[in-house]
Every structure is written in structure tokens, then in C-alpha cells.
Design a protein around this motif. Structure first.
Motif, mmCIF file in Angstrom:
data_model
loop_
_atom_site.group_PDB
_atom_site.id
_atom_site.type_symbol
_atom_site.label_atom_id
_atom_site.label_comp_id
_atom_site.label_asym_id
_atom_site.label_seq_id
_atom_site.Cartn_x
_atom_site.Cartn_y
_atom_site.Cartn_z
ATOM 1 N N ILE A 8 0.872 -1.168 0.000
ATOM 2 C CA ILE A 8 0.000 0.000 0.000
ATOM 3 C C ILE A 8 0.912 1.221 0.000
ATOM 4 C CG2 ILE A 8 -1.721 1.342 1.263
ATOM 5 C CD1 ILE A 8 -2.741 -1.252 2.491
ATOM 6 N N VAL A 9 0.691 2.110 -0.954
ATOM 7 C CA VAL A 9 1.438 3.364 -1.040
ATOM 8 C C VAL A 9 0.412 4.479 -0.942
ATOM 9 C CG1 VAL A 9 2.987 4.797 -2.392
ATOM 10 C CG2 VAL A 9 3.201 2.298 -2.492
ATOM 11 N N ALA A 10 0.475 5.250 0.114
ATOM 12 C CA ALA A 10 -0.582 6.230 0.365
ATOM 13 C C ALA A 10 -0.024 7.458 1.044
ATOM 14 C CB ALA A 10 -1.678 5.600 1.235
ATOM 15 N N GLY A 11 -0.802 8.533 0.985
ATOM 16 C CA GLY A 11 -0.419 9.740 1.689
ATOM 17 C C GLY A 11 -0.760 10.989 0.914
ATOM 18 N N ASP A 12 -0.064 12.055 1.258
ATOM 19 C CA ASP A 12 -0.243 13.362 0.635
ATOM 20 C C ASP A 12 0.738 13.458 -0.531
ATOM 21 O OD1 ASP A 12 -0.430 15.991 -0.087
ATOM 22 O OD2 ASP A 12 0.103 16.824 1.868
ATOM 23 N N PHE A 13 0.211 13.227 -1.743
ATOM 24 C CA PHE A 13 1.067 13.253 -2.931
ATOM 25 C C PHE A 13 1.296 14.681 -3.424
ATOM 26 C CE2 PHE A 13 1.146 8.796 -4.828
ATOM 27 C CZ PHE A 13 0.794 8.180 -3.642
ATOM 28 N N ASN A 14 0.504 15.627 -2.941
ATOM 29 C CA ASN A 14 0.586 17.014 -3.412
ATOM 30 C C ASN A 14 0.464 17.112 -4.925
ATOM 31 O OD1 ASN A 14 0.830 19.139 -1.379
ATOM 32 N ND2 ASN A 14 2.589 17.960 -0.643
ATOM 33 N N ASP A 15 -0.253 16.175 -5.508
ATOM 34 C CA ASP A 15 -0.477 16.192 -6.953
ATOM 35 C C ASP A 15 -1.759 15.440 -7.257
ATOM 36 O OD1 ASP A 15 -0.013 16.786 -9.617
ATOM 37 O OD2 ASP A 15 2.088 16.161 -9.550
ATOM 38 N N ILE A 16 -2.289 15.673 -8.427
ATOM 39 C CA ILE A 16 -3.603 15.178 -8.808
ATOM 40 C C ILE A 16 -3.545 13.702 -9.209
ATOM 41 C CG2 ILE A 16 -4.392 17.447 -9.531
ATOM 42 C CD1 ILE A 16 -3.770 16.587 -12.422
ATOM 43 N N PRO A 17 -4.681 13.008 -9.213
ATOM 44 C CA PRO A 17 -4.689 11.630 -9.696
ATOM 45 C C PRO A 17 -4.330 11.588 -11.182
ATOM 46 C CG PRO A 17 -6.928 12.454 -9.391
ATOM 47 C CD PRO A 17 -6.013 13.461 -8.764
ATOM 48 N N ASP A 18 -3.619 10.569 -11.560
ATOM 49 C CA ASP A 18 -3.191 10.348 -12.944
ATOM 50 C C ASP A 18 -2.120 11.320 -13.417
ATOM 51 O OD1 ASP A 18 -3.958 8.043 -14.206
ATOM 52 O OD2 ASP A 18 -5.173 9.033 -15.725
ATOM 53 N N CYS A 19 -1.501 12.059 -12.490
ATOM 54 C CA CYS A 19 -0.354 12.878 -12.866
ATOM 55 C C CYS A 19 0.846 11.963 -13.122
ATOM 56 C CB CYS A 19 -0.037 13.882 -11.766
ATOM 57 S SG CYS A 19 0.562 13.103 -10.239
ATOM 58 N N TYR A 20 1.940 12.541 -13.551
ATOM 59 C CA TYR A 20 3.116 11.734 -13.881
ATOM 60 C C TYR A 20 3.642 10.997 -12.662
ATOM 61 C CZ TYR A 20 7.597 10.451 -15.968
ATOM 62 O OH TYR A 20 8.685 9.747 -16.444
ATOM 63 N N ALA A 21 3.665 11.665 -11.508
ATOM 64 C CA ALA A 21 4.174 11.021 -10.294
ATOM 65 C C ALA A 21 3.317 9.824 -9.908
ATOM 66 C CB ALA A 21 4.236 12.031 -9.149
ATOM 67 N N VAL A 22 1.997 9.994 -9.938
ATOM 68 C CA VAL A 22 1.106 8.882 -9.589
ATOM 69 C C VAL A 22 1.243 7.757 -10.608
ATOM 70 C CG1 VAL A 22 -1.301 8.183 -9.348
ATOM 71 C CG2 VAL A 22 -0.530 10.331 -8.331
#
Length: 363
Positions: free
Chosen positions: A271-285
Motif C-alpha cells: 500500500i502506497v498512500a499519503g499526501d502526494f501534493n499532486d492530482i490523480p493520474d499525474c506523472y508522479a502517480v
């Protein structure tokens, strides 16, 4: 064309095409604008309706992540309840109350009350701080005692603001992190009824806006009084905001690649979770998710939502990604605004036959 470009903006490396990453952030606005045009064209030129429909069809993989349509949640049977667990990720803003210390009707810390009422099996926290019962944020000793009684397995890291509260035993894991990621990732190995699941609690790079930047952003959302005002705002936004956005995208890209490397090197359920500070389906996600992880919100929620509500930055920037012999069957956003973030709460169900509980009870 704009909608399609926005929907797939997250496929471009921000270090090479930062404009694509920025375009991905406006997908909700483009979908709203498309909906308005759809209604207008029903009366004026129905042929254009098919162009809009084609754009939405091409963009559907990203649209369903932003606004999933999982409208029906089945009730778990007693047997399924025995092989399920609930997981919450929550940026608690140091247990401050975003609404102010004197918010009417609040006699105890609202964030802690929500965590206790939700009663998740595992609570993964960002921006954790000391539970100060003598401060202005109305943390009571009864709340602290209830929290510690409810969660016998606990981990806190005050330097970087991480905490994990669990009804299941776990061990922190040592991660080899370079400077850019050292305060963005912390890891654990959970033992859920004999099944080992690794967890990464993330707090990726924020934009880092100053109060002046936030005020400029609010001004940019307002209608300018004249062309001169518009030109001034565009110039200031470009020089102050876009450069900070670009830098944050670049750093999150580095951090996301490190997270993906950890997931690949450890292997197994995650499980990888938390405050990504970015939107779903962005490059980081997309980088972290890869081809083998699932988005718990996209898989088990209904409709769009936001998890950050401060300064008019209305985005879902908190995420829950997972892989393993279990499935997200329900995900909801907590309806609590005491933090500048809303929590996400997911119910996971182990696949049938994976973990036979020895006594039919959770630990």
C-alpha cells in the motif's frame, strides 16, 4: 483536443514537458466547459455533440480515475468481514483546526474525534505533531487515552511529521533515501492476520507557495478589471507561480521514481498512500502505480472529490495505491474540514482463501 491533451498530460515527463503536467490540472474545468457546450450544441449544432463525445471517449481512462462511477457498494457478509481491513490516510495539519481555535460547537479536537469515530484498522498520518493537551487546539487527555487504547501498535516521527496507528502489529523498515526524498517517504511492514503487507507513507514535495503567492492565485481567479490588469496578473503568475509549480513537478518526479524503485526492490503486497501534493493520474502517480498497482479511489468510489480545500486549490491530492491479494471495495472521503486536507478511508477485502483467520477474529 484540449480535453484529450489534459487527460493525458500526466504521461509526459514534467522535466521535459512541464506544460503537459500543468494542463492535466485543468481537466475538471475542461470537462465542465465541455458539458456546457454539449447542452448548447444540442440546440444549435448537434453534429458538434459527437466531437465532444469522441473527446470524452478517448479521454475516458483518465476521466474514470478523476470521476469513477462505482455507484454500488455491497454489504460484506460476516465471513467477508473477517477477512477485511480498513485503511485511512490523513494529513492532520499538526492537529490544528483550519477553521480557527474558537470554531463554534467544537469542545474537543475535531480531527482526533474523527479518527476515533472512523475507527479504521490502520491510520497513516502526515503532518503529525505532539498531542499537546495543554495547547489551544482542544486535545483532551480522554482523546489521547482512547487513541492509545484503540491502537496498541504505534509509530511517530516528529521531525518529518509521520505517524502510524494500527490494530495490527508492524515494524518500521529502513529505506535508503537520498536528500530529495529523505523527508518524503517512510516505510513499514504490517502483519495482518499473518499476511505481510508493506506500507509506504508519503508526503511528496508541495508547491511551497508563500502567502503572497496564494493571494496572487486568488486574484488570478477573479475577473480582471481591464486589459492592463490582465497583463499584469499573467506576468506575475508566470514569474511567481508557474516557476514554483515546475520545480515542484520536477522534485515529485524524482521522489516518485524512488518510491517505485522501493516497491520493485521489496516486492510483494504493497500500500502506497499519503499526501502526494499532486492530482490523480499525474506523472508522479502514474510512475508509482506502474502497471501492477491500483488506485483505491478509482476502483471503489463514486464521482469526483477534493481532498485539499485551502486557498481555493480544490484538488484530490491525497492518494491510496495498492497491489496484492486484496481488493478495494469501498473508498470514501471523510466529511471533516478541521484540517486543510480531507482523509481518505478504504475498506480492503482479502481474496477468498488467501488468509483463513484461525479464530474468526481480528487481532
Amino acid at each position: 483536443m484540449l480535453t484529450v491533451f489534459s487527460a493525458y498530460g500526466g504521461t509526459f515527463d514534467p522535466e521535459e514537458r512541464v506544460i503537459a503536467a500543468m494542463a492535466a490540472m485543468v481537466l475538471p474545468l475542461l470537462l465542465i466547459a465541455g458539458g456546457v457546450l454539449f447542452l448548447v450544441n444540442l440546440f444549435f449544432d448537434r453534429r458538434l455533440v459527437f466531437i465532444l463525445l469522441a473527446g470524452w471517449a478517448v479521454s475516458w481512462p483518465s476521466i474514470r480515475v478523476f470521476a469513477p462511477l462505482n455507484g454500488w457498494t455491497r454489504k460484506l457478509t460476516p465471513a467477508e468481514q473477517k477477512r477485511s481491513f480498513t485503511f485511512m490516510t490523513y494529513n492532520v495539519l499538526h492537529f490544528w483546526d483550519y477553521r480557527g481555535p474558537d470554531h463554534p460547537g467544537v469542545e474537543r479536537n475535531a480531527t482526533l474525534d474523527y479518527i476515533l469515530d472512523a475507527d479504521a484498522d490502520i491510520v497513516s498520518i502526515q503532518e503529525y505533531d505532539n498531542l499537546d493537551t495543554g495547547g489551544e487546539w482542544k486535545i483532551t487527555q480522554a482523546q489521547v487515552d482512547s487513541l492509545y487504547k484503540r491502537y496498541p501498535y504505534r509509530y511517530t516521527q516528529l521531525n518529518h511529521g509521520y505517524a502510524l496507528f494500527s490494530k495490527y502489529p508492524f515494524e518500521p523498515i529502513q529505506l535508503e533515501l537520498e536528500k530529495v526524498s529523505s523527508n518524503a517517504i517512510t516505510g513499514f511492514c504490517l502483519n495482518i492476520d499473518g499476511h505481510r503487507i508493506h506500507l509506504l507513507n508519503l508526503h511528496l514535495k508541495s508547491i511551497g507557495l508563500t502567502p503572497e503567492d496564494k493571494e496572487l492565485y486568488k486574484e488570478a481567479l477573479a475577473v480582471p478589471q481591464n486589459k492592463g490588469e490582465l497583463k499584469r496578473e499573467i506576468k506575475e503568475v508566470k514569474s511567481q507561480l508557474l516557476s514554483k509549480l515546475a520545480e515542484a513537478f520536477r522534485i515529485r518526479t524524482i521522489q516518485a521514481r524512488k518510491v517505485r524503485h522501493i516497491v520493485d526492490s521489496i516486492g510483494g503486497p504493497f500500500i502506497v498512500a499519503g499526501d502526494f501534493n499532486d492530482i490523480p493520474d499525474c506523472y508522479a502517480v502514474r510512475t508509482i502505480r506502474g502497471k501492477d498497482m491500483h488506485d483505491a479511489y478509482a476502483e471503489a468510489a463514486f464521482g469526483p472529490t477534493i481532498t485539499y480545500h485551502a486557498d481555493r486549490f480544490y484538488f484530490r491530492i491525497d492518494q491510496i495505491l495498492y497491489r496484492g491479494p486484496f481488493t478495494a471495495i469501498h473508498t470514501e472521503r471523510g466529511d471533516i474540514s478541521s484540517s486543510d486536507h480531507n482523509p481518505l478511508l478504504t475498506t480492503f477485502l482479502f481474496n477468498k482463501g488467501v488468509i483463513p483467520p484461525p479464530d474468526g477474529q481480528k487481532q
